[in-house]
Design an enzyme around this catalytic site. Structure first.
Site, PDB file in Angstrom:
ATOM      1  N   GLY A  21      19.919  90.087 -68.968  1.00  0.00           N
ATOM      2  CA  GLY A  21      18.602  90.731 -68.164  1.00  0.00           C
ATOM      3  C   GLY A  21      18.818  91.772 -67.298  1.00  0.00           C
ATOM      4  CB  ALA A  22      21.556  93.870 -66.852  1.00  0.00           C
ATOM      5  CG  ASN A  23      16.289  94.775 -69.809  1.00  0.00           C
ATOM      6  OD1 ASN A  23      16.895  93.666 -69.823  1.00  0.00           O
ATOM      7  ND2 ASN A  23      15.035  95.089 -70.114  1.00  0.00           N
ATOM      8  CB  ILE A  26      17.257  90.589 -59.392  1.00  0.00           C
ATOM      9  CG1 ILE A  26      17.336  89.418 -60.221  1.00  0.00           C
ATOM     10  CG2 ILE A  26      15.956  90.147 -58.370  1.00  0.00           C
ATOM     11  CD1 ILE A  26      17.458  87.956 -59.479  1.00  0.00           C
ATOM     12  N   GLY A  27      18.317  92.043 -62.369  1.00  0.00           N
ATOM     13  CA  GLY A  27      19.397  92.354 -63.080  1.00  0.00           C
ATOM     14  C   GLY A  27      19.999  93.472 -62.786  1.00  0.00           C
ATOM     15  CE1 TYR A 171      11.146  80.862 -64.169  1.00  0.00           C
ATOM     16  CE2 TYR A 171      10.277  79.801 -62.062  1.00  0.00           C
ATOM     17  CZ  TYR A 171      11.233  80.711 -62.593  1.00  0.00           C
ATOM     18  OH  TYR A 171      12.055  81.435 -61.720  1.00  0.00           O
TER      19      TYR A 171
END
Length: 289
Positions: A21-23, A26-27, A171
């Protein structure tokens, strides 16, 4: 510890970091700072367009950085396997990607989406990368959880949540699973005597697209911390020499005490066994004898 900042990150030259999820969220700053300090960084994300755009942003901020995109859909076990097959080294695995507060949907493999993505996807990824992690001199697995784990409950007889679905409850359950996974991973690593630690983090509420406010979205930054500030706990957990396995690190870098449910060794063991059965991914190198 309170004066720790991303500038405190040591030289990471020679290390490979994977950030899921680096896109976005916080990623993105997590990947950026790891690259800034010399790590080879893999931006693992579902969207090639967004992933490649993030690679470009990092390269503009850090010319000469070693950064690449890897396609990864955590809601698809086949995608996770394809991604893992293309990895040749990993020292730091930041299981950051997450979805939340969505209507009930299912992953490609039929799992409830929040549990399937936030927990089962990262469980499978970690297990598939385990041989490479154990080949590293001092590997770390960082699981991004949340204080929302305290509202989560795991009904092992209704993992699909077919008898009732609540967005926040689902969640919270996935974030509780992140903590139970961290607990069992650390215990197994210690019993096996391997040089691997598992750490969990709570980034705090951040101004990212994770929270949807429609036309009021631009106002989010007035009330919540920036993504850069939210990434600090992940960066600290991934790189600080002061970190110990099994810790739960909060947004101010304070060690947090997980809820009673998150400290249940029996539930952690049971969740591990169920996750192995559901994903087909085994952690043979750290299996109990």
């Amino acid at each position: 510890m309170s004066d720790w900042t991303p500038d405190s990150i040591p030289d990471l030259t020679g290390k490979t970091a994977i950030v899921t999820g680096a896109n976005s969220g916080i990623g993105r700053p997590t990947a950026l700072e790891l690259a800034r300090h010399g790590a080879r960084v893999v931006v693992a994300a579902r969207s090639p367009e967004k992933g490649e755009a993030t690679v470009g942003e990092i390269l503009r901020a850090v010319p000469g950085a070693q950064v690449e995109y890897g396609r990864l859909d955590l809601a698809d076990l086949a995608s996770i396997r394809r991604f893992a097959e293309g990895v040749d080294q990993v020292d730091l695995l930041v299981n950051n990607a997450g979805i939340g507060l969505i209507p009930r949907r299912e992953t490609k493999d039929g799992f409830e989406m929040q549990f399937g993505t936030n927990h089962l996807g990262h469980f499978a990824l970690t297990g598939l990368l385990l041989p490479l992690l154990l080949a590293a001199p001092a590997a770390r697995v960082v699981n991004v959880s949340s204080d929302a784990h305290s509202v989560g409950r795991i009904d092992f007889d209704d993992l699909a949540l077919e008898r009732g679905y609540n967005r926040l409850g689902a969640y919270g359950r996935s974030k509780l699973a992140n903590l139970l996974f961290t607990l069992e991973l650390q215990q197994r690593a210690e019993r096996a005597g391997v040089n691997l630690i598992g750490v969990a983090t709570h980034p705090g509420t951040t101004a990212t697209n994770f929270v949807k406010l429609g036309p009021l979205q631009p106002l989010l930054g007035l009330f919540f911390k920036s993504a850069e500030a939210g990434a600090v706990s992940s960066l600290y957990a991934a790189t600080s020499p002061d970190v110990r396995g099994g810790e739960f690190i909060g947004p101010t870098l304070k060690r947090l005490t997980p809820s009673k449910r998150a400290r249940s060794e029996a539930d952690a063991r049971r969740l591990w066994d169920v996750s192995t059965e559901l994903t087909g991914v085994r952690f043979d190198e750290i299996a109990y004898s």
